[in-house]
Design an enzyme around this catalytic site. Structure first.
Site, PDB file in Angstrom:
ATOM      1  CB  SER A 177      -5.132 -11.838  -1.269  1.00 43.31           C
ATOM      2  OG  SER A 177      -5.293 -13.182  -0.967  1.00 43.31           O
TER       3      SER A 177
ATOM      4  CB  ALA B 190     -11.339 -14.110   7.514  1.00 43.45           C
TER       5      ALA B 190
ATOM      6  CB  VAL C 258      -8.794 -13.377  12.531  1.00 40.71           C
ATOM      7  CG1 VAL C 258      -8.333 -12.860  11.182  1.00 40.71           C
ATOM      8  CG2 VAL C 258      -8.015 -14.635  12.911  1.00 40.71           C
TER       9      VAL C 258
ATOM     10  CG  HIS D 149      -1.017 -14.541  -3.530  1.00 47.78           C
ATOM     11  ND1 HIS D 149      -1.006 -14.444  -2.156  1.00 47.78           N
ATOM     12  CD2 HIS D 149      -2.264 -14.184  -3.925  1.00 47.78           C
ATOM     13  CE1 HIS D 149      -2.198 -14.057  -1.740  1.00 47.78           C
ATOM     14  NE2 HIS D 149      -2.985 -13.889  -2.783  1.00 47.78           N
TER      15      HIS D 149
ATOM     16  CG  ASP E 251       9.688  -1.188  -6.111  1.00 48.88           C
ATOM     17  OD1 ASP E 251      10.743  -0.659  -6.500  1.00 48.88           O
ATOM     18  OD2 ASP E 251       8.601  -1.071  -6.714  1.00 48.88           O
TER      19      ASP E 251
ATOM     20  CG  ASP F 172       1.055 -15.174   0.275  1.00 50.28           C
ATOM     21  OD1 ASP F 172       1.099 -15.652  -0.882  1.00 50.28           O
ATOM     22  OD2 ASP F 172       0.132 -14.464   0.699  1.00 50.28           O
TER      23      ASP F 172
ATOM     24  CD  GLN G 150       8.172   7.475  -4.276  1.00 48.94           C
ATOM     25  OE1 GLN G 150       7.499   8.450  -3.949  1.00 48.94           O
ATOM     26  NE2 GLN G 150       9.225   7.080  -3.600  1.00 48.94           N
TER      27      GLN G 150
END
Length: 384
Positions: free
Chosen positions: A325, A273, A278, A171, A147, A138, A109
């Site tokens: 990001s 942003a 935000v 992404h 995962d 996205d 892991q």
């Protein structure tokens, strides 16, 4: 306004569009006009086939659809305000072409350095983000990534409603991994490994989207009562419709987290942003310094790891990416840890705790407050 006549004209205008024509957003003179037109639209859709291409942007009381640049509808004074839609892109610093690879520590892991640096493992004794729902607007998600399988819940594909929000870019899968990957025996662990990701595909394979798709994504997150909205993308120019959508989501109690941009600007950040509603995120390096590519300025609320972040990728693989990001994903994860302990926290409370509990970045040159790097352990301790 005469809604039936307007919709007849709209149906005709949409029928004349070609592939080269662009999306537009239709704003109504009043909320009453919007609701009247929406009701009429539902009645007329079955008999006016082109009206099925009209998207209802309920969160801002508007419609979006493709229209010609010289559409006759624009000449109807006082009825509506029609504006051409704007493009927006994901925030990512392009790296080497051969960065996609298998897990570095095969058979064990892996806790990525960024997750470690913000003290997330030290917080897991108190919270792992259990049941907190995060909308990731996205490029979609890789549903088959080992995962992420246990972290994914229902999402939406705004580019094609009949399809699942599969990721064709990478992404969105990378962002989701940093937030909530649950690698058990192999693979990686995200900041909030028991949080729930709702993938909202608004971006195409190039990592590009229309603002109207983003607004539809925010609307979907609000309608489905998600707790956090991760927005790892941005644009340079102000957009009133986007601000309206963000404000409406904020007043519904949704925590919105967005990336500041990767232009290395010292005094400004990208939209969304830059909006005060935000949580605005800049990026740091492994050495705990502000990343050279990260935008910065007084609008930044907090910084988080964003340089060479190792996370999930398409086809069950892993990839290192840099960008604000990636930093934003770390912050969304910490917010999930907080909300799992105290679901009643409001967006402003969360922002204030994150800012107050951040670790200092470098020496303090004055008594003036400066944004620091997010710290999960401190943020959870502050909830007492």
């Amino acid at each position: 306004m005469d809604t039936a006549t307007f919709l007849h004209l709209l149906n005709e205008e949409i029928s004349l569009t070609t592939r080269s024509d662009k999306k537009h957003v239709i704003h109504f003179p009043s909320t009453k006009d919007y609701y009247a037109c929406r009701s009429q639209l539902k009645r007329m859709k079955s008999s006016h086939t082109h009206l099925s291409k009209v998207r209802d942007l309920g969160i801002i009381h508007a419609f979006s659809c493709t229209l010609r640049a010289d559409s006759k509808l624009k000449a109807i004074s006082g009825a509506t305000v029609i504006k051409e839609d704007t493009r927006i892109t994901v925030h990512r610093v392009l790296g080497k072409k051969n960065t996609v690879r298998r897990a570095i520590f095969a058979g064990s892991q892996t806790i990525p350095w960024g997750v470690n640096q913000i003290d997330a493992p030290e917080a897991w004794g108190k919270s792992v983000g259990q049941s907190v729902r995060i909308g990731v607007i996205d490029t979609g998600i890789d549903y088959n990534h080992p995962d992420l399988r246990t972290s994914i819940a229902r999402g939406v594909n705004l580019l094609n409603r009949s399809m699942l929000p599969y990721d064709d870019n990478g992404h969105g899968t990378h962002i989701a991994g940093t937030i909530a990957a649950t690698g058990r025996h192999t693979g990686i662990v995200g900041v909030a490994p028991r949080a729930i990701i709702h993938p909202v595909k608004a971006f195409d394979y190039n990592g590009s989207a229309y603002v109207s798709d983003i607004i539809a994504g925010i609307d979907w997150c609000v309608q489905n009562d998600l707790d956090v909205i991760n927005m790892s993308f941005g644009m340079k120019t102000y957009n009133r419709s986007l601000e309206q959508a963000v404000m409406n989501a904020y007043f519904k109690g949704k925590v919105i987290v967005a990336s500041s941009g990767n232009d290395g600007k010292r005094k400004t950040v990208d939209y969304p942003a830059r909006f005060p509603q935000v949580v605005s995120v800049g990026a740091t390096t492994r050495l705990g310094k502000i990343a050279p590519f990260s935008n910065r300025g007084k609008q930044i609320d907090v910084y988080a790891p964003g340089e060479r972040i190792y996370s999930s990728w398409l086809h069950g693989k892993y990839n290192e990416l840099s960008g604000t990001s990636m930093a934003t994903a770390h912050v969304s994860g910490v917010i999930a840890l907080m909300l799992s302990i105290k679901p009643s926290l409001g967006p402003l409370q969360i922002k204030n705790i994150l800012r107050r509990c951040a670790s200092n970045l470098g020496k303090r040159e004055s008594l003036r407050w400066r944004p620091g790097q997010i710290n999960a352990r401190r943020a959870l301790s502050a909830l007492k």
